[in-house]
Design an enzyme around this catalytic site. Sequence first.
Site, mmCIF file in Angstrom:
data_model
loop_
_atom_site.group_PDB
_atom_site.id
_atom_site.type_symbol
_atom_site.label_atom_id
_atom_site.label_comp_id
_atom_site.label_asym_id
_atom_site.label_seq_id
_atom_site.Cartn_x
_atom_site.Cartn_y
_atom_site.Cartn_z
ATOM 1 N N HIS A 166 0.836 -1.217 0.000
ATOM 2 C CA HIS A 166 0.000 0.000 0.000
ATOM 3 C C HIS A 166 0.867 1.263 0.000
ATOM 4 O O HIS A 166 0.413 2.316 0.445
ATOM 5 C CB HIS A 166 -0.951 0.049 1.207
ATOM 6 N N SER A 287 14.777 22.375 -14.522
ATOM 7 C CA SER A 287 13.589 23.186 -14.760
ATOM 8 C C SER A 287 14.026 24.545 -15.275
ATOM 9 O O SER A 287 15.075 25.063 -14.873
ATOM 10 C CB SER A 287 12.806 23.344 -13.456
ATOM 11 N N LYS A 293 15.711 22.061 -9.294
ATOM 12 C CA LYS A 293 15.042 20.817 -9.704
ATOM 13 C C LYS A 293 15.851 19.937 -10.632
ATOM 14 O O LYS A 293 16.634 20.397 -11.452
ATOM 15 C CB LYS A 293 13.706 21.153 -10.374
ATOM 16 N N GLU A 300 9.306 9.425 -16.599
ATOM 17 C CA GLU A 300 7.915 9.838 -16.831
ATOM 18 C C GLU A 300 7.461 9.486 -18.244
ATOM 19 O O GLU A 300 6.330 9.056 -18.467
ATOM 20 C CB GLU A 300 7.777 11.345 -16.591
#
Length: 467
Positions: A166, A287, A293, A300
């Site tokens: 979970h 970024s 970042k 992704e």
Amino acid sequence: MAESNTDTKSSNQMWGGRFASGPDAIMEEINASIGFDKKLFAQDIRGSIAHATMLAHQGIISAEDKDKIVHGLNTILSEIESGNFEFSRRLEDIHMNIEARLATLIGPAAGRLHTARSRNDQVALDFRLWVKEELEKTEKMLTGLIAAFLDRAEEHAESVMPGFTHLQTAQPVTFGHHCMAYVEMFGRDRSRVRHAIEHLDESPIGAAALAGTGYPIDRHMTAKALGFREPTRNSIDTVSDRDFAIEFLAIAAITGMHLSRLAEEIVIWSTPQFGFVRLSDAFSTGSSIMPQKKNPDAAELVRAKTGRINGSLIALLTIMKGLPLAYSKDMQEDKEQVFDAAESLELAIAAMTGMVRDMTVNTARMKAAAGSGFSTATDLADWLVREAGLPFRDAHHVTGRAVALAESKGCDLAELPLADLQAIHPDITDKVYDVLTVEASVASRKSFGGTAPSEVRKQIAFWRARN
Ligand code: ARG
């Protein structure tokens, strides 16, 4: 084949208002597949050479015509490979483009190539050969990905990390064990690939339009020449079957799903909050506005490519589901789905292999996280069963009280004083602290396939021998 130049015709008066060109041009546009099936040129030429050779061997065409045909086809092959071939949409598809060029090169002998053959068995052959090669490539790429995981697993057979259910901390595991879970997944994908190669390893050529042919052809000869195990056994099925393409897409979808789960884990692990891994610059981007970042873009995109592959599988299943036997032109739509999925899958496997090899594993962060969240609670319960003779259900209850106490004190289980533990159950001794560390926890899980480093090393040895 419509030969008229349709661009000069006006559109149909009744329904053609919105079309700039006449109906023949629209027909050409919807009908032509050369834009994508040119990818099959090498397979088409290989198939034609095997077919012509067989026709000559059987006395159906002369040896002289066969030689001209083979020579012409080889010329076309080098023309296409060197970019000196002009593809024409008017000639619909790769088969007719090549045949038309052959006629220009060698004259009337070219017309004999299509004896005892139809584009229906021709396209079934070309596409099968292409899918077979793609499956072989996929098999190799999966082997590379498995090798990358085996290396990381070996390096981290002892590195402790939290195991999750979970996505909540469950029990400590080793990072090596987690890597080996992916070895199992991609190992299954690879065995599906191998089975698919076995399934499709039958030669379609010679089924002709759908009914076979009256010419005395030798389908075993062409099958052998093209590297197939044997010829297909039913000419109707042969030209109407696209199972091999659907199987490729199904395997791609399952493999893609595995790659996407891995990508998702890498996205989570590389957040500053987790900090389990750091991606190499090669597989992340910065970024444009937030200088701190480092984004896991490649992971992704792998996650997203899976959606695209699933779409291709559903598209082809839907294209095929209502077709009466044998061939229908609907089946021309099979290729783009497979080509697109193959490209996505190759990229996704390559990107994940690179990421797995390149990522820096932060073992200190993993270990700290492994010890938090009362991850050794099960070890305490097991100790109570083993050392104090409690039934597991009672031990579970006692452990629950210890967890609640630690939680209220804001400490870990191993930090509870013995007096506190004995207040919960009098049989607890200071020996219990031996099992409350994460290292002791993982080392104790020696069951077959368990997370103990000794077991993980056995799993690695098993797979090394098979990879
Ligand atoms: N371009 C066609 C395809 O991809 C080739 C087969 C055409 N057969 C036919 N009967 N029109 O399916």
